[in-house]
Design a protein around this motif. Sequence first.
Motif, PDB file in Angstrom:
ATOM      1  N   LYS A 157      13.280  -1.547 -16.210  1.00 44.60           N
ATOM      2  CA  LYS A 157      14.198  -0.834 -15.291  1.00 44.60           C
ATOM      3  C   LYS A 157      14.498  -1.729 -14.028  1.00 44.60           C
ATOM      4  O   LYS A 157      14.062  -2.538 -13.632  1.00 44.60           O
ATOM      5  N   GLN A 158      15.886  -1.565 -13.586  1.00 44.75           N
ATOM      6  CA  GLN A 158      16.211  -2.063 -12.455  1.00 44.75           C
ATOM      7  C   GLN A 158      16.703  -3.669 -12.647  1.00 44.75           C
ATOM      8  O   GLN A 158      15.705  -4.453 -13.189  1.00 44.75           O
ATOM      9  N   GLY A 159      17.811  -4.286 -12.172  1.00 46.67           N
ATOM     10  CA  GLY A 159      17.999  -5.662 -12.152  1.00 46.67           C
ATOM     11  C   GLY A 159      18.532  -6.106 -13.497  1.00 46.67           C
ATOM     12  O   GLY A 159      18.137  -5.612 -14.535  1.00 46.67           O
ATOM     13  N   SER A 160      19.416  -6.980 -13.677  1.00 47.20           N
ATOM     14  CA  SER A 160      20.012  -7.443 -14.835  1.00 47.20           C
ATOM     15  C   SER A 160      18.927  -8.353 -15.612  1.00 47.20           C
ATOM     16  O   SER A 160      18.984  -8.225 -16.906  1.00 47.20           O
ATOM     17  N   SER A 161      18.036  -8.944 -14.927  1.00 50.51           N
ATOM     18  CA  SER A 161      17.071  -9.625 -15.720  1.00 50.51           C
ATOM     19  C   SER A 161      15.974  -8.869 -16.010  1.00 50.51           C
ATOM     20  O   SER A 161      15.178  -9.455 -16.969  1.00 50.51           O
ATOM     21  N   GLY A 162      15.686  -7.743 -15.575  1.00 53.11           N
ATOM     22  CA  GLY A 162      14.516  -6.944 -15.855  1.00 53.11           C
ATOM     23  C   GLY A 162      13.288  -7.416 -15.073  1.00 53.11           C
ATOM     24  O   GLY A 162      12.099  -7.063 -15.468  1.00 53.11           O
ATOM     25  N   HIS A 163      13.498  -8.307 -14.238  1.00 53.02           N
ATOM     26  CA  HIS A 163      12.266  -8.780 -13.523  1.00 53.02           C
ATOM     27  C   HIS A 163      12.408  -8.474 -11.831  1.00 53.02           C
ATOM     28  O   HIS A 163      13.496  -8.214 -11.538  1.00 53.02           O
ATOM     29  N   GLY A 164      11.243  -8.633 -11.406  1.00 57.26           N
ATOM     30  CA  GLY A 164      11.096  -8.418  -9.949  1.00 57.26           C
ATOM     31  C   GLY A 164      11.693  -9.836  -9.289  1.00 57.26           C
ATOM     32  O   GLY A 164      11.947 -10.588  -9.817  1.00 57.26           O
ATOM     33  N   ASP A 165      11.362  -9.800  -7.826  1.00 51.39           N
ATOM     34  CA  ASP A 165      11.734 -11.186  -7.219  1.00 51.39           C
ATOM     35  C   ASP A 165      10.302 -11.813  -6.712  1.00 51.39           C
ATOM     36  O   ASP A 165       9.282 -11.345  -6.576  1.00 51.39           O
ATOM     37  N   LEU A 166      10.581 -12.995  -6.397  1.00 48.96           N
ATOM     38  CA  LEU A 166       9.442 -13.780  -5.791  1.00 48.96           C
ATOM     39  C   LEU A 166       9.916 -13.846  -4.181  1.00 48.96           C
ATOM     40  O   LEU A 166      11.087 -14.425  -3.818  1.00 48.96           O
ATOM     41  N   LYS A 167       8.839 -13.306  -3.551  1.00 48.19           N
ATOM     42  CA  LYS A 167       9.070 -13.302  -2.096  1.00 48.19           C
ATOM     43  C   LYS A 167       8.189 -14.376  -1.359  1.00 48.19           C
ATOM     44  O   LYS A 167       7.062 -14.248  -1.596  1.00 48.19           O
ATOM     45  N   VAL A 168       8.858 -15.213  -0.649  1.00 54.26           N
ATOM     46  CA  VAL A 168       8.273 -16.624  -0.181  1.00 54.26           C
ATOM     47  C   VAL A 168       8.027 -16.112   1.365  1.00 54.26           C
ATOM     48  O   VAL A 168       9.236 -16.025   2.092  1.00 54.26           O
ATOM     49  N   LYS A 169       7.041 -15.964   2.218  1.00 52.39           N
ATOM     50  CA  LYS A 169       6.899 -15.784   3.222  1.00 52.39           C
ATOM     51  C   LYS A 169       6.456 -17.021   4.236  1.00 52.39           C
ATOM     52  O   LYS A 169       5.526 -17.563   3.927  1.00 52.39           O
ATOM     53  N   ALA A 170       7.070 -17.444   5.093  1.00 50.16           N
ATOM     54  CA  ALA A 170       6.590 -18.639   5.924  1.00 50.16           C
ATOM     55  C   ALA A 170       5.593 -18.264   6.788  1.00 50.16           C
ATOM     56  O   ALA A 170       5.366 -17.136   7.636  1.00 50.16           O
ATOM     57  N   THR A 171       4.796 -19.250   6.856  1.00 50.71           N
ATOM     58  CA  THR A 171       3.704 -19.196   7.799  1.00 50.71           C
ATOM     59  C   THR A 171       3.318 -20.644   8.397  1.00 50.71           C
ATOM     60  O   THR A 171       3.472 -21.615   7.891  1.00 50.71           O
ATOM     61  N   LEU A 172       3.420 -20.450   9.745  1.00 46.87           N
ATOM     62  CA  LEU A 172       3.422 -21.560  10.630  1.00 46.87           C
ATOM     63  C   LEU A 172       2.048 -22.207  10.679  1.00 46.87           C
ATOM     64  O   LEU A 172       0.919 -21.367  11.150  1.00 46.87           O
ATOM     65  N   VAL A 173       1.875 -23.471  10.471  1.00 46.45           N
ATOM     66  CA  VAL A 173       0.582 -24.187  10.500  1.00 46.45           C
ATOM     67  C   VAL A 173       0.501 -25.066  11.560  1.00 46.45           C
ATOM     68  O   VAL A 173       1.048 -26.150  11.701  1.00 46.45           O
ATOM     69  N   VAL A 174      -0.284 -24.649  12.629  1.00 48.61           N
ATOM     70  CA  VAL A 174      -0.565 -25.493  13.764  1.00 48.61           C
ATOM     71  C   VAL A 174      -1.784 -26.636  13.584  1.00 48.61           C
ATOM     72  O   VAL A 174      -2.795 -26.194  13.092  1.00 48.61           O
ATOM     73  N   PRO A 175      -1.356 -27.789  13.533  1.00 51.41           N
ATOM     74  CA  PRO A 175      -2.230 -28.794  13.548  1.00 51.41           C
ATOM     75  C   PRO A 175      -3.622 -28.544  14.242  1.00 51.41           C
ATOM     76  O   PRO A 175      -3.276 -28.490  15.786  1.00 51.41           O
ATOM     77  N   ARG A 176      -4.593 -29.059  13.845  1.00 49.43           N
ATOM     78  CA  ARG A 176      -5.973 -28.713  14.697  1.00 49.43           C
ATOM     79  C   ARG A 176      -6.264 -30.136  15.346  1.00 49.43           C
ATOM     80  O   ARG A 176      -6.961 -30.197  16.417  1.00 49.43           O
ATOM     81  N   ASP A 177      -6.130 -31.118  14.655  1.00 52.24           N
ATOM     82  CA  ASP A 177      -6.263 -32.613  15.435  1.00 52.24           C
ATOM     83  C   ASP A 177      -4.974 -33.423  15.301  1.00 52.24           C
ATOM     84  O   ASP A 177      -4.545 -33.534  14.368  1.00 52.24           O
ATOM     85  N   LEU A 178      -4.812 -34.140  16.523  1.00 53.60           N
ATOM     86  CA  LEU A 178      -3.727 -34.874  16.753  1.00 53.60           C
ATOM     87  C   LEU A 178      -3.802 -36.165  17.138  1.00 53.60           C
ATOM     88  O   LEU A 178      -4.761 -36.368  17.685  1.00 53.60           O
ATOM     89  N   ASN A 179      -3.198 -37.074  16.379  1.00 51.09           N
ATOM     90  CA  ASN A 179      -3.348 -38.455  16.815  1.00 51.09           C
ATOM     91  C   ASN A 179      -2.792 -38.814  17.820  1.00 51.09           C
ATOM     92  O   ASN A 179      -1.904 -38.003  18.648  1.00 51.09           O
ATOM     93  N   ASP A 180      -2.863 -40.068  18.497  1.00 49.81           N
ATOM     94  CA  ASP A 180      -2.145 -40.301  19.913  1.00 49.81           C
ATOM     95  C   ASP A 180      -0.620 -40.220  19.877  1.00 49.81           C
ATOM     96  O   ASP A 180       0.008 -39.700  20.853  1.00 49.81           O
ATOM     97  N   ALA A 181      -0.036 -40.703  18.789  1.00 49.00           N
ATOM     98  CA  ALA A 181       1.311 -40.592  18.779  1.00 49.00           C
ATOM     99  C   ALA A 181       1.850 -39.336  18.640  1.00 49.00           C
ATOM    100  O   ALA A 181       3.092 -38.776  19.175  1.00 49.00           O
ATOM    101  N   GLN A 182       1.231 -38.150  17.949  1.00 48.99           N
ATOM    102  CA  GLN A 182       1.562 -37.015  17.862  1.00 48.99           C
ATOM    103  C   GLN A 182       1.490 -36.228  19.429  1.00 48.99           C
ATOM    104  O   GLN A 182       2.441 -35.503  19.513  1.00 48.99           O
ATOM    105  N   ARG A 183       0.213 -36.699  19.924  1.00 53.79           N
ATOM    106  CA  ARG A 183       0.420 -36.050  21.255  1.00 53.79           C
ATOM    107  C   ARG A 183       1.514 -36.568  22.270  1.00 53.79           C
ATOM    108  O   ARG A 183       2.053 -35.586  22.880  1.00 53.79           O
TER     109      ARG A 183
END
Length: 321
Positions: A276-302
């Motif tokens: 049922k539904q959709g020409s391909s007969g398949h559902g979709d792949l839903k990609v959810k953005a998740t922000l990753v905050v670095p725990r350890d920074l080197n001097d240059a990053q700081r």
Amino acid sequence: MVQTTDKSYYEVLGVGEKATTDEIKKSFKKLARKHHPDAGGDEAIFKEISEAYEVLSDEEKRKEYDTMLRYGAFAAAGGARAAGGPYNWGGGSQGGYSSVDFGGGGFSSIGDLFSRMAAGEGAFGTDWEFGQKKVNGQDIQVTLEVTFEEAFKGTEKRVTVKSSDGGNQTIDVKVPEGAVEGGKLRYKGKGAAGSNGGKNGDLLIVTSIKPHQLYARSGADVLIDLPLTLDEAALGASIVVPAPDGSQVKLRVPAGTQEGKVFLIKGKGAKRVGGKQGSSGHGDLKVKATLVVPRDLNDAQREALAAFAAAGTEDIRKGWA
């Protein structure tokens, strides 16, 4: 035969004097079910309707009985009818009937009649079952755990369950491609056994999908989290996303992507059960953005982040004031 009621046999059975044999039989069955002692009925009433049926269901006895009714033989036989008492049927040339002759019905006494009806044989033949209703067997439900991949692609599993005779039965279960959490596969007649001629129940196989490291299912749609670094979210990026069918899909993440943003990759989900539904007969792949905050920074990053903060002009909490 001694008739123990002042009603005629037709009145006892609730039918007219011109009733057909089938009508008499139908009325008797209905009354017998109601008044049978095993069903909580009155034994005396049951005997009356049984006696009435024994006479009216027999062609010869009915003719003799009708003749007596027509010519008032009951009154002549002692005046019982006229006095409002029970009939005393002399039985004509065959002699007196002091009890019901049950020989033609395949049983010899009222006690035998009760026993056969309680056993479900029927009062006047095995075509009528009394007190022994057909009971269908119950359905049996079994949970079958499958992996994400097995549900996505389909698979075959061998399942062993209790059989209707108390032993074990082995069923080869074909899990369809795109099987969902809680989906049911029905196998007719493989459940608990019925009784008194009732049908066997069904076997219900319920699919349960094991958790996957990357993917989750929502019906035919597949969900995946997309980890993004601060710079990827802020500046944008091109990222390759692994699809559950084994392919690789390039996804363009625009600059300024926010946490929780969902990207839709059409047709890369699971097969829709039933197509049922959709020409391909398949559902979709839903990609959810998740922000990753670095725990350890080197001097240059700081230093880079400090410079970034110093150059910023946007007040992201301006609504707090």
